[in-house]
Design an enzyme around this catalytic site. Structure first.
Site, mmCIF file in Angstrom:
data_model
loop_
_atom_site.group_PDB
_atom_site.id
_atom_site.type_symbol
_atom_site.label_atom_id
_atom_site.label_comp_id
_atom_site.label_asym_id
_atom_site.label_seq_id
_atom_site.Cartn_x
_atom_site.Cartn_y
_atom_site.Cartn_z
ATOM 1 N N GLY A 74 8.977 55.979 59.117
ATOM 2 C CA GLY A 74 8.310 55.616 60.374
ATOM 3 C C GLY A 74 6.865 56.063 60.438
ATOM 4 C CE LYS A 75 6.719 61.192 57.456
ATOM 5 N NZ LYS A 75 6.763 62.092 56.291
ATOM 6 C CB VAL A 76 2.522 54.158 56.335
ATOM 7 C CG1 VAL A 76 1.573 53.077 55.862
ATOM 8 C CG2 VAL A 76 1.874 55.518 56.191
#
Ligand SMILES: NC(=O)c1ccc[n+]([C@@H]2O[C@H](COP(=O)([O-])OP(=O)(O)OC[C@H]3O[C@@H](n4cnc5c(N)ncnc54)[C@H](O)[C@@H]3O)[C@@H](O)[C@H]2O)c1
Length: 353
Positions: free
Chosen positions: A302-304
């Site tokens: 869910g970061k990039v």
């Protein structure tokens, strides 16, 4: 002069010079590489993505630095990105910021050397080696000592690495001998620099001495607050609509900058993933380690976001000037306003703690 001093002077005589984006225009090369394959095409796409993040009005660019970039001649490229508002925050290893950039700001230099040398001789001469680069260890000790002096001059309280690095910038503004410095230019442009593992460099030696010597005489000491770093960087993510990561190498800066999306989520603020991400690295993904983990993999955490991400498998001294130079010569920075996040963080009571 003694024989030992003569030998040392002979080994430390050819300076590492910093490449300037003004000395070449990589746009035609990158455009040709875009029509090729493998890392040529990946590099072209990475350059286009960096250009896109700069051109997007509400997007802040976070530059992540690992490895030995400044000692290798990449300092001026980073200074030029700062001068042209092409970076809004920096997350780095302490080595780049303290041992290498601040070190040069104090007037010291890195020297062209060779890996084909007797390292025992270097040890005797107080010369440290980074692959084909030499450093005068006695000068590095002066850098450690300056960090101690800065620590001694501060109120004894917890500091984020960003706050301490700002003090280093202020020191260079008053006493620096080489004004072409990342720490100094970031100080002047209010661009925050974070070193999440700050003690793991020359500054650490200074801080150890600060805490030890003051502790011996019962004086209170300053300390580093790594959670404060994380909160401050997360506040930047919460302050802007979109973010783009330009990552040179992997290591702690890569993960720290990516994780602020999750931190904001935990604070109950829906910030969205990093919209753009580019990474230059020599690591690949086989070992499951962070430095070579793909940006697609970061998306599973869910970061990039997966739309505008690009890995470039190459060595930074070659690929970083090409990608930065492409955006610079395409004038992607035109009309971009300085965000001055350092001012926002100074004013924020939550960040002050
Ligand atoms: N590098 C030094 O000379 C030095 C000196 C003092 C302290 N330290 C400390 O050691 C710690 C670890 O540093 P690190 O994270 O930079 O570790 P590192 O040098 O192992 O770099 C991390 C990863 O980044 C990638 N990388 C590094 N240089 C690259 C390049 N030129 N081109 C492409 N990819 C590259 C590689 O995948 C590497 O595995 C830090 O806390 C740092 O401050 C380093």
């Amino acid at each position: 002069m003694k024989k030992k001093d003569l030998l040392k002077a002979d080994l430390l005589k050819t300076k590492v010079e910093h490449v300037s984006l003004d000395t070449f225009n990589p746009v035609p090369l990158i455009e040709a590489m875009d029509k090729m394959a493998f890392q040529a095409r990946n590099t072209a796409r990475a350059a286009q993505i960096y250009e896109m993040m700069l051109k997007e009005k509400d997007c802040a660019v976070i530059l992540c630095l690992a490895g030995s970039l400044v000692s290798a001649g990449l300092k001026k490229v980073i200074v030029q990105l700062l001068e042209n508002d092409m970076v809004d925050a920096i997350v780095s290893t302490g080595a780049n910021i303290v041992d290498q950039d601040f070190f040069e700001g104090l007037g010291f230099r890195h020297w062209q050397g060779t890996p084909f040398v007797d390292d025992n001789v270097l040890r005797e001469l107080h010369i440290d080696r980074i692959y084909d680069t030499f450093i005068d260890e006695d000068e590095l000790r002066a850098c450690d000592d300056t960090c101690k002096k800065i620590a001694d001059s501060l109120d004894p309280r917890p500091y984020s690495s960003r706050e301490f690095i700002r003090e280093m910038g202020s020191w260079l503004a008053r006493k620096g001998k080489n004004k072409e410095s990342i720490v100094l230019r970031a100080f002047e442009k209010d661009v925050p620099i974070f070193c999440p593992a700050f003690s793991d460099c020359s500054a650490g030696f200074g801080l150890v001495e600060h805490q030890y010597r003051n502790g011996l005489v019962g004086k209170p000491t300053m300390s580093l607050d790594s959670a404060k770093d994380f909160l401050e960087l997360t506040r930047i993510k919460m302050d802007v609509k979109e973010t783009g990561l330009f990552m040179i190498g992997g290591g702690v800066p890569k993960n720290f900058a990516q994780d602020i999306v999750v931190a904001a989520d935990i604070l109950g603020v829906d910030v969205g993933m990093h919209k753009y991400a580019v990474q230059i690295t020599v690591a690949d993904e086989r070992d499951g380690a962070l430095s070579g983990s793909t940006l697609k993999e970061a998306s599973s955490w869910g970061k990039v976001s997966t739309t505008f991400e690009q890995m470039v498998y190459g060595e930074a001294t070659v690929f970083f000037p090409l990608i930065a130079g492409y955006a610079y010569h395409k004038k992607a920075q035109k009309g971009r306003k300085p965000r001055r996040f350092a001012q926002m963080l100074e004013l924020s009571p939550a960040a002050r703690g």
